[in-house]
Write an enzyme that holds these catalytic residues in place. Structure first.
Site, mmCIF file in Angstrom:
data_model
loop_
_atom_site.group_PDB
_atom_site.id
_atom_site.type_symbol
_atom_site.label_atom_id
_atom_site.label_comp_id
_atom_site.label_asym_id
_atom_site.label_seq_id
_atom_site.Cartn_x
_atom_site.Cartn_y
_atom_site.Cartn_z
ATOM 1 C CG HIS A 220 -2.032 0.996 1.227
ATOM 2 N ND1 HIS A 220 -2.502 1.591 0.238
ATOM 3 C CD2 HIS A 220 -2.951 1.312 2.108
ATOM 4 C CE1 HIS A 220 -3.475 2.400 0.340
ATOM 5 N NE2 HIS A 220 -3.676 2.428 1.762
ATOM 6 C CG HIS A 259 -3.730 1.202 -9.334
ATOM 7 N ND1 HIS A 259 -5.022 1.075 -8.844
ATOM 8 C CD2 HIS A 259 -3.103 2.165 -8.370
ATOM 9 C CE1 HIS A 259 -5.315 1.713 -7.687
ATOM 10 N NE2 HIS A 259 -4.242 2.560 -7.362
ATOM 11 C CG ASP A 315 3.033 4.006 -4.600
ATOM 12 O OD1 ASP A 315 2.839 4.877 -3.720
ATOM 13 O OD2 ASP A 315 2.621 3.040 -4.802
#
Length: 388
Positions: A220, A259, A315
């Site tokens: 996460h 994702h 990210d």
């Protein structure tokens, strides 16, 4: 019969008015507003007001709200003193989780199910989590803690407290946009954790502490820290293609790519990519070039080896961007949290008080037992001397 563990994917558990994702078309919506529109025109403070209040503020409302955030920035001095008792190599997310829940000992948590008290707690947490993170960085670096500056924006104040230097206007705006992008993302793992705890009637600080615990995992929020480790290992853009090819050939994951929800480019990644490009040009740092090389190599190799289209997630470019903002890599996830706390607190309030999700609706998912049965009455207990 054993069920497939799908992590609750596509299982609808509650209504929300806070945010929505269109994974097929790469759209993220906050209270009806496209995230790309907000990053062009809004500020983090205004976005927080939108998330908490379900509308954009008037100028007077925004000015009053910003002042409330400024007034709530200071954390108790006793807590800052206590930080000095921690080991300096302690995990920043562990520290953050501990100090967030400890805040409840300094403020009124008896009104856990009072809407106005929850709103005040949300203001407190949104304002104080940056102070907690910046104070910890100063303490562990054996530097004096920098007090909040009421003249600075939420983004500018945090960077000033962290590095002891006021950012220029461009840098401040870049970080402000980063905060907008990370503020909410529907029912991700940490938000669901916050709502699940809130559904029990627990107070805001416990719910947000649980969310921080969920965010700390490498699958996460911890993923952006792993991205920076990857970039350090690759070292130069020229090394990226071979490094990525070897990883994918060996069945290993490329952090920052792919994702669970988006089937196209994560809209947050689009913005972060351009911000990283801009900051790399400003600083002369190589990290954007390396990151872009990783993106291109991963897209190529995944298509070639596995026939899969894959795209960057939030990210990939946030890691290098934060590093160029002089943020230590192990603070990447806490930085994520100081933004996402706006979304978490909004979800806690919705969970407790929205008609669509009444506070009596305690989360209690059903599990399928796949363990053993020794007979109709269960297993027979044997004394320890008879066991083999």
């Amino acid at each position: 019969m054993e069920t497939k563990n799908i992590g609750l994917r596509d299982i609808e558990v509650a209504d929300t008015k806070i945010s929505d994702i269109d994974g097929e078309h790469g759209k993220l919506i906050y209270r009806g507003y496209d995230i790309l529109d907000l990053t062009k025109n809004s500020t983090f403070e205004e976005t927080v007001y939108l998330l908490l209040n379900d509308k954009l503020p008037t100028k007077t409302e925004l000015d009053e709200f910003k002042q409330r955030l400024i007034d709530a920035r200071d954390m108790p001095r006793q807590m800052q003193s206590n930080m000095r008792n921690w080991k300096k190599n302690a995990d920043p997310m562990v520290m953050m989780q501990a100090f967030v829940v400890a805040l409840s000992g300094y403020y009124d948590d008896k009104g856990a199910n009072d809407q106005e008290i929850n709103y005040q707690s949300a203001i407190s947490l949104i304002s104080k989590t940056p102070t907690i993170v910046a104070s910890w960085e100063r303490v562990r670096s054996s530097k004096d803690i920098v007090d909040p500056d009421p003249r600075l924006s939420h983004a500018g104040n945090f960077l000033n407290m962290l590095v002891g230097e006021k950012p220029d206007a461009e840098t401040e705006r870049i970080f402000d946009i980063c905060l907008i992008l990370h503020a909410d993302h529907t029912f991700n793992a940490s938000t669901f954790a916050a709502r699940e705890v809130a559904s029990t009637g627990a107070h805001m600080y416990s719910a947000v502490s649980a969310a921080i615990g969920a965010l700390s995992g490498p699958l996460h929020g911890g993923a952006n820290y792993e991205v920076m480790k990857m970039l350090f290992e690759i070292k130069t853009a020229d090394n990226a293609a071979d490094w990525v090819k070897e990883r994918i050939t060996n069945g290993q994951k490329i952090m920052g790519m792919g994702h669970a929800v988006y089937r196209t480019y994560d809209p947050r990644a689009q913005v972060l990519k351009e911000l990283s490009r801009k900051l790399a040009k400003k600083t002369g740092a190589p990290w954007f070039e390396i990151t872009q090389a990783v993106e291109e190599a991963t897209i190529h190799e995944m298509k070639k080896q596995k026939g899969i289209d894959i795209y960057p997630n939030v990210d990939l470019y946030s890691a290098s961007l934060y590093y160029m903002l002089k943020i230590p890599p192990d603070l990447n996830t806490p930085i994520f949290a100081i933004s996402r706390v706006a979304g978490w607190t909004s979800h806690v309030i919705e969970e407790k008080f929205a008609q669509a999700a009444p506070k009596t609706a305690l989360y209690r998912p059903k599990a399928v037992y796949v363990g053993k049965y020794c007979g109709p009455q269960g297993c027979e207990y044997q004394s320890i001397d008879l066991r083999k």
